[in-house]
Design a protein around this motif. Structure first.
Motif, PDB file in Angstrom:
ATOM      1  N   THR A 123      22.784  35.650 -34.554  1.00 56.74           N
ATOM      2  CA  THR A 123      23.894  34.815 -34.099  1.00 56.74           C
ATOM      3  C   THR A 123      23.413  33.933 -32.959  1.00 56.74           C
ATOM      4  O   THR A 123      22.885  34.434 -31.960  1.00 56.74           O
ATOM      5  N   VAL A 124      23.578  32.628 -33.140  1.00 54.14           N
ATOM      6  CA  VAL A 124      23.183  31.661 -32.117  1.00 54.14           C
ATOM      7  C   VAL A 124      24.461  31.033 -31.561  1.00 54.14           C
ATOM      8  O   VAL A 124      25.142  30.274 -32.240  1.00 54.14           O
ATOM      9  N   SER A 125      24.770  31.382 -30.334  1.00 56.28           N
ATOM     10  CA  SER A 125      26.026  30.935 -29.745  1.00 56.28           C
ATOM     11  C   SER A 125      25.934  30.985 -28.229  1.00 56.28           C
ATOM     12  O   SER A 125      25.260  31.846 -27.663  1.00 56.28           O
ATOM     13  N   SER A 126      26.641  30.069 -27.593  1.00 55.57           N
ATOM     14  CA  SER A 126      26.720  30.081 -26.138  1.00 55.57           C
ATOM     15  C   SER A 126      27.949  30.848 -25.675  1.00 55.57           C
ATOM     16  O   SER A 126      28.180  31.007 -24.473  1.00 55.57           O
ATOM     17  N   ASN A 168      12.077  29.800 -32.927  1.00 55.98           N
ATOM     18  CA  ASN A 168      12.230  29.091 -31.661  1.00 55.98           C
ATOM     19  C   ASN A 168      13.254  27.972 -31.791  1.00 55.98           C
ATOM     20  O   ASN A 168      13.612  27.573 -32.908  1.00 55.98           O
ATOM     21  N   SER A 169      13.688  27.475 -30.664  1.00 62.08           N
ATOM     22  CA  SER A 169      14.651  26.362 -30.636  1.00 62.08           C
ATOM     23  C   SER A 169      15.822  26.625 -31.579  1.00 62.08           C
ATOM     24  O   SER A 169      16.206  25.753 -32.368  1.00 62.08           O
ATOM     25  N   LEU A 170      16.372  27.803 -31.476  1.00 63.40           N
ATOM     26  CA  LEU A 170      17.448  28.197 -32.393  1.00 63.40           C
ATOM     27  C   LEU A 170      18.694  27.353 -32.194  1.00 63.40           C
ATOM     28  O   LEU A 170      19.026  26.953 -31.066  1.00 63.40           O
ATOM     29  N   LYS A 171      19.367  27.096 -33.307  1.00 63.09           N
ATOM     30  CA  LYS A 171      20.577  26.274 -33.331  1.00 63.09           C
ATOM     31  C   LYS A 171      21.736  27.117 -33.860  1.00 63.09           C
ATOM     32  O   LYS A 171      21.520  28.076 -34.600  1.00 63.09           O
ATOM     33  N   PRO A 172      22.959  26.733 -33.531  1.00 64.73           N
ATOM     34  CA  PRO A 172      24.109  27.476 -34.073  1.00 64.73           C
ATOM     35  C   PRO A 172      24.088  27.552 -35.605  1.00 64.73           C
ATOM     36  O   PRO A 172      24.521  28.567 -36.170  1.00 64.73           O
ATOM     37  N   GLY A 193      18.813  27.105 -28.368  1.00 66.60           N
ATOM     38  CA  GLY A 193      17.547  26.803 -27.726  1.00 66.60           C
ATOM     39  C   GLY A 193      16.680  28.020 -27.478  1.00 66.60           C
ATOM     40  O   GLY A 193      15.513  27.886 -27.110  1.00 66.60           O
ATOM     41  N   GLY A 194      17.237  29.193 -27.692  1.00 68.42           N
ATOM     42  CA  GLY A 194      16.506  30.428 -27.454  1.00 68.42           C
ATOM     43  C   GLY A 194      15.607  30.817 -28.617  1.00 68.42           C
ATOM     44  O   GLY A 194      15.474  30.081 -29.601  1.00 68.42           O
ATOM     45  N   SER A 195      15.004  31.981 -28.474  1.00 62.94           N
ATOM     46  CA  SER A 195      14.043  32.470 -29.457  1.00 62.94           C
ATOM     47  C   SER A 195      14.334  33.918 -29.852  1.00 62.94           C
ATOM     48  O   SER A 195      14.886  34.688 -29.055  1.00 62.94           O
ATOM     49  N   LEU A 196      13.960  34.255 -31.055  1.00 61.49           N
ATOM     50  CA  LEU A 196      14.009  35.629 -31.564  1.00 61.49           C
ATOM     51  C   LEU A 196      12.829  35.832 -32.497  1.00 61.49           C
ATOM     52  O   LEU A 196      12.360  34.870 -33.127  1.00 61.49           O
ATOM     53  N   THR A 197      12.404  37.076 -32.605  1.00 54.89           N
ATOM     54  CA  THR A 197      11.380  37.424 -33.584  1.00 54.89           C
ATOM     55  C   THR A 197      11.906  38.525 -34.488  1.00 54.89           C
ATOM     56  O   THR A 197      12.366  39.560 -34.022  1.00 54.89           O
TER      57      THR A 197
END
Length: 121
Positions: A118-121, A81-85, A15-19
Motif C-alpha cells: 500500500t502506497v499512501s500518505s 523504488n519511487s513508489l506511487k499510489p 516516493g518510498g521504497s520496499l523490497t
C-alpha cells in the motif's frame, strides 16, 4: 510439494521504497523463471517483472523496480523504488519450475499467497 513464500509487503509513503522476497521450497529440480504479478482492487492481475536468463519489466515500473534472483536460495527479490499510489496492489510471486512428481519431473507453475503493498500518505 512446492511452496512459494513471500515477504516484505507493507505500507509506505509515495516516493518510498520496499523490497519483496519470495522463496521457493520443496520438491524442486530446477527453476526456469520467477516473477512478480500484482492485482489491484477491481483490476486484472498483471505481470510486473520476471527473470530467467534476462529480466523483463512492465512499462509502468521500468526504471523504478529491479528484480533479482539468488539461484542458490531459490529466491527472487523485487526492489521497488519511487513508489506511487498506483503501485498499491496485492503482489504475487510466480514460478515456472521442474518439480519432482513421483519418479519423474514435470514442468509446473506455482503461485505465492500474495503480499499487500500500500502506497499512501
Amino acid at each position: 510439494q512446492v511452496q512459494l513464500v513471500e515477504s516484505g509487503g507493507g505500507l509506505v509513503q509515495p516516493g518510498g521504497s520496499l523490497t519483496l522476497s519470495c522463496a521457493a521450497s520443496g520438491s524442486i529440480f530446477s527453476i526456469n523463471d520467477m516473477g512478480w504479478y500484482r492485482q489491484a482492487p477491481g483490476k486484472e492481475r498483471e505481470l510486473v517483472a520476471s527473470i530467467d536468463s534476462n529480466t523483463h519489466y512492465a512499462d509502468s515500473v521500468k526504471g523504478r523496480f529491479t528484480i533479482s534472483r539468488d539461484n542458490a536460495k531459490n529466491t527472487v527479490y523485487q526492489q521497488m523504488n519511487s513508489l506511487k499510489p498506483e503501485d498499491t496492489a496485492v503482489y504475487y510471486c510466480h514460478a515456472n519450475l521442474m518439480a519432482y512428481v513421483g519418479y519423474s519431473r514435470k514442468l509446473m507453475a506455482y503461485w505465492g499467497q500474495g503480499t499487500q503493498v500500500t502506497v499512501s500518505s
